[in-house]
Design a protein around this motif. Structure first.
Motif: not given
Length: 389
Positions: A278-281, A335-338
């Motif tokens: 959610l933080a990445h989003l 996106t890749g990290r999440a």
């Protein structure tokens, strides 16, 4: 811009069926209710390219070529010209295509940029500017990396002939015409060429990357190709529209970043809440909204000063391109990290979009462009200081 009469030379390879057979219209999705005049319709049929027609690189390339040809045939590529009061509508349309398919957006952006270049030079009173024929498909092939390049010489009849290699020619097998830069002596000049495989031959296997493979970007070997000069030497680079067009490319990057972020957003909606995802989003969403606002401002400034009387177009384009590149790179990273490797190996559309965007962003030249931006900011500050004295 409405296309008018046929460009000389009139006997084009498209008239003789000399281009890629994939370029003929095929049965993909229709225009539907697209608020951008149908530009983003077709090809994949669903949000962010879901349900792609064929997952292999060659199947995708042919689908892109067919959709591009159909859009040109149907007049769906006649976008508002930059600086004409509807610049934001133009850039939104490019973003919509890019969010659907980046390879298609690369062809659409090149075609619409070619039409804008021709219209700008014609309006400036440049004689002999060609009028694109209805249904013709144009590219802008202006890359000039180090090494042997394309040369323009006078033929026996006094007309220009182009010979030599031209790299990075998007739409090499689907475009019917191109605006091409070549060297006349030591000067860079723009030419219009009707593409004939006998004198402008795409070089097989000259694009090895999976990224942007669908854009059919190949080297083209020219061999005494007849060409029409479009303006005097330097005209291509010495016009405000060069910078307006540069922002159009950033609008495509933005669409690609939105497509990548959609995978993250959809995953977050399906899964139980996970704070890191959610933080990445949240970070990706905020950054993308900032790009949208910056494009709004850039469009308003372009429409207020289309001829760049205030001299701000270059600085504006550098800012928009640099910020959009940074945001798109951040979206790819987050996106890749999440989500990990899953979508990259199991979702063919997301995997292709990620690869395409990674390559497309390299039209921004990293620290070299950031240094150019810094120099432009410093120059603007010096000029403002001098006015204050």
């Amino acid at each position: 811009m409405a296309a008018r009469q046929r460009t000389a030379p009139a006997d084009t390879p498209a008239d003789r069926g000399g281009r890629d057979p994939a370029a003929h219209p095929a049965a993909y999705g229709g225009q539907g209710g697209d608020p951008h005049g149908g530009l983003s319709g077709g090809l994949h049929g669903g949000p962010a390219g879901s349900g792609a027609a064929g997952t292999g690189p060659e199947a995708h390339r042919r689908a892109v070529a067919a959709e591009f040809a159909r859009m040109a045939d149907e007049g769906r590529l006649d976008l508002p010209l930059p600086g004409g009061g509807r610049t934001r509508q133009r850039w939104r349309a490019l973003t919509a295509v890019a969010e659907r398919d980046l390879a298609l957006a690369r062809l659409v952006e090149g075609h619409t940029d070619a039409l804008a270049i021709l219209a700008e030079l014609r309006a400036a009173g440049v004689p002999g500017v060609p009028d694109p024929a209805p249904g013709s498909r144009w590219g802008v092939w202006a890359a000039e990396p180090p090494g042997p390049g394309l040369r323009a010489v006078r033929g026996p009849d006094g007309g220009f002939l182009l010979s030599g290699p031209k790299p990075y020619c998007s739409g090499a097998r689907v475009c019917t015409h191109a605006l091409v830069t070549a060297r006349e002596g030591e000067e860079r000049r723009l030419f219009a060429v009707a593409l004939d495989p006998a004198t402008a031959a795409p070089v097989p296997d000259s694009w090895q990357s999976a990224g942007m493979a669908g854009s059919d970007t190949l080297d083209v070997a020219f061999a005494s190709a007849p060409a029409v000069p479009v303006g005097p030497p330097g005209a291509y680079l010495e016009r405000p529209g060069l910078h307006h067009g540069g922002v159009g490319v950033a609008a495509c990057w933005y669409g690609g970043a939105r497509a990548v972020a959609r995978t993250l957003r959809d995953a977050a909606a399906r899964r139980p809440p996970e704070p890191h995802a959610l933080a990445h989003l949240g970070a990706a969403d905020a950054a993308l909204e900032a790009v949208d606002a910056l494009l709004d401002r850039a469009a308003a400034e372009t429409d207020a000063d289309p001829g760049d009387r205030a001299g701000g177009a270059a600085l504006r384009a550098l800012r928009v391109r640099s910020f959009t590149e940074a945001v798109a790179s951040e979206v790819l990273h987050r996106t890749g990290r999440a989500l990990g490797a899953g979508p990259l190996v199991h979702d063919p559309v997301h995997a292709r979009t990620t690869a395409d965007l990674t390559v497309y962003l390299r039209q921004h030249h990293g620290e070299r462009d950031l240094a150019a931006l810094g120099a432009a900011v410093a120059d603007a500050r010096r000029a403002a200081g001098e006015e204050d004295r």
